[in-house]
Each structure stands twice: as structure tokens, then as C-alpha cells.
Write a protein that holds these residues in place. Sequence first.
Motif, mmCIF file in Angstrom:
data_model
loop_
_atom_site.group_PDB
_atom_site.id
_atom_site.type_symbol
_atom_site.label_atom_id
_atom_site.label_comp_id
_atom_site.label_asym_id
_atom_site.label_seq_id
_atom_site.Cartn_x
_atom_site.Cartn_y
_atom_site.Cartn_z
ATOM 1 N N ASP A 4 0.820 -1.214 0.000
ATOM 2 C CA ASP A 4 0.000 0.000 0.000
ATOM 3 C C ASP A 4 0.853 1.262 0.000
ATOM 4 O O ASP A 4 0.481 2.269 -0.618
ATOM 5 N N ALA A 5 2.008 1.231 0.674
ATOM 6 C CA ALA A 5 2.865 2.411 0.753
ATOM 7 C C ALA A 5 3.442 2.765 -0.616
ATOM 8 O O ALA A 5 3.419 3.933 -1.024
ATOM 9 N N ILE A 6 3.953 1.773 -1.329
ATOM 10 C CA ILE A 6 4.516 2.072 -2.648
ATOM 11 C C ILE A 6 3.402 2.365 -3.657
ATOM 12 O O ILE A 6 3.567 3.188 -4.561
ATOM 13 N N ASP A 7 2.258 1.734 -3.472
ATOM 14 C CA ASP A 7 1.119 2.021 -4.346
ATOM 15 C C ASP A 7 0.683 3.478 -4.190
ATOM 16 O O ASP A 7 0.370 4.163 -5.176
ATOM 17 N N GLU A 8 0.697 3.964 -2.957
ATOM 18 C CA GLU A 8 0.332 5.361 -2.709
ATOM 19 C C GLU A 8 1.352 6.311 -3.337
ATOM 20 O O GLU A 8 0.984 7.352 -3.887
ATOM 21 N N ALA A 9 2.633 5.958 -3.273
ATOM 22 C CA ALA A 9 3.672 6.799 -3.869
ATOM 23 C C ALA A 9 3.480 6.923 -5.370
ATOM 24 O O ALA A 9 3.687 8.002 -5.952
ATOM 25 N N PHE A 10 3.078 5.833 -6.014
ATOM 26 C CA PHE A 10 2.883 5.865 -7.464
ATOM 27 C C PHE A 10 1.647 6.672 -7.871
ATOM 28 O O PHE A 10 1.464 6.973 -9.046
#
Length: 393
Positions: A37-43
Motif C-alpha cells: 500500500d505504501a509504494i502504491d500510494e507513492a505511485f
Amino acid sequence: MNYDTDLMHFAEDPAGQKGAVVPPISQNSLFTFESWDAIDEAFQKPADSYIYSRGINPTVEIAERKIAQLAGGERARLFASGMGAISSAILHYVKQGDHIVTVKNVYGPTSNFLGKYLPEKCGITTTFVEGNSIEDFEQAITEKTKLIYLESPSSVVFSLQDIQAVTSLAKSKGIHTVIDNTWATPIFQRPLELGIDLEVHSVSKYLGGHSDIVSGVIIGKAEDIRSIILTEHALLGAKMAPYEAWLLIRSLRTLTLRMEKHQSNAMAVAEWLEAHPQVGLVMHPALPSSSQHELYKKQMTGGSGLFAFNLKETELPKIKAFVNACSLFQIGVSWGGHESLIYAPAISLAKEIPPERFCDLGIELGTIRLSVGLENPQDLIADLSQAFAAMNS
């Protein structure tokens, strides 16, 4: 706060760096995340997230924030070279079939990009104008014109354009504007406040100031810069390295002091040359003798160390003897560093741009460009004096 204070402290956080007075170098290619979820939010917001250092890097970001603050822009984006910034700023506003208006004495590689590369590769055409009057721009604009590209002062001959008049004209017709402000820096000229959409610099020159950085920057509204980050910057890959950004942070701390010294040294040398019997025209807009001095006072608060003059001598062997005899003035193509440089623009410009445009630039074989550095001005004058003697021996 004033320029000096912002350039020292803005965008830095010593408390978050265990009290280090100099920001660390984030010499890493990527950033890791705790979860899907953290990297998905960054993208979801890649132009504002630490994902990969081709995009956003902490050290580069500090330098960008300082430059944006200095120029009065909302955001800045650093590139691997001045031409990386210039070509990206131009491409941001145009597409196939569009038309650009620029000044004829624009920087050589920029001229080549506009006059040769874009027409052949992209079907984008450019009209080159004198640029000394607003009528030059009015007459060149067509229904396909999408961009006016300025460089004030322009290369080699250091002619000015009336920035506010051009931006007013452009806005009335829905045309964007970009300016190369490398010569003056935001210390002495503030184009964004005069209505320019994007301001570009070769950071290799005064912003870097020590002849150890090759970089460029675009400054403007956050929306424009974010779009450039996601398109031209990301797709062309002209990113700035963290170590060079760290060197730039160091350099920006002394920018105000350096520009004041470049200015005072250059004026001393230029005034001495004006009085020399073997010198014709001295091309520096800060000189009271300049035909554009009133415009200079209207839109600038100072001048830098780069200017040109014409030798009255026309024989190539003697012109070469003058250049070769200089000692403190070293022969080199760049400028804006701590050292003083001498160069004859005809050497490279005749190779960079088509012959028909070169003949229209107002450059002579004996046109000599000086980049006046930070040495003692009397020593620089003495160096030129002995070069004149060598030319005549």
C-alpha cells in the motif's frame, strides 16, 4: 528573508540530520517501502514521491527548492545539463506543426535545436528575429505560434529584449514564454515577476560558479514543473546527480557575493577597454554608452561578468596573437566560474549554426568574449594590456 539568508538556510533541516550544518548526499538510486500500500500510494503522485532518483531525490530537491525560492517560482527542476533544461522547456509547450519565435543571437546549441533539429525531427518551425523592438515579435507571430523563447541579454552581442512587453503581447495571444536567464541570474533579473512562464539556466555558469558542475534548471509554476517531471524529464532521462546537487547547494551559499564581485570586476575591465584605442564597440548593457542602457535599468538591477568587444584589428594572425598572449584570461568556451576566460565566438558559432544565419549575427572575426572572474581587476587589466602589446609586436 533576503537572498543571502534563503540561499544559506532555505529547505534545509539540521534537526532532522542530527545537527549536521551541511545536508548529506543521498547517493542512492532507489527508495524502499514498508508495504504494498505504501509504494502504491507513492505511485499515485510520482512527481512528489521518493521512488527512484531519476525522479525525486532528497539532495537534489534541496537545491531545487533553493533555486525556486531565489527566482520567485513555485517549483524548480534540475537537469543534467543546460541544454537538457532548455530543450525540455521548449518541448513542454510545442507539438508537431507548431511555430516558435526567438531572437537571432540565441545560444548556439539552442539555435541549432530550434532551427535545425525541431524542423527536421518534429515539424516544428522557428522564426529568428532581431528582438530589439516589440514590433519584431508582433510581425513574426502566426496563427501557429505557441512559444516565444527569449535570451536577454542574448549571446555574444548582449542585446536585450523588453521582457514585460513581450510577455504582455504573448499573453494577449495565448502564447507561452520561456527565457534563458543564465547571464543575469535571479540576483540581477527576475523574469517570472515580469510575466515569463518558464525561466531556464545553465547551472554550469553562475549558479554553480566554480567550473565543476554541469547542470541546468527550469523554474516556474508548480503545475508546469510537475508536468515536465512526468514527461520531458522522465522520458528523456536528463536527471541531475545527487553529488552535483550537493556541490550546487554549496555554491548557492556564495552566489550573491560572487555576482557582486563579477559585476564590479567586469565594469572595471569594460570601462578600461572602452577607452583603449585598439578597441571598437564594447558590448555590455550595463555600460552607460549602451544603446539599450535605459531598458537595462528598467528590467535589471545589475550586470554579470560576461561581455564582448570588437578588436579594431582585422588580420587573423594578430587577433590570434592577442588571444594567445593572455595569461590570467584562459582560453575556454564556458563561463560564469571563478576564473577569467577569453574566447573568440566565431570559432564555434560558424560550426554550430548554418552559414546564412551566422552571417546575420553581427559577429566579427575580432569579436572577443570575456568572462571576467573573481581575480583582482587591476591584474586582469594588466593581462589584457600586455596582450595588446604582444599583438602589436
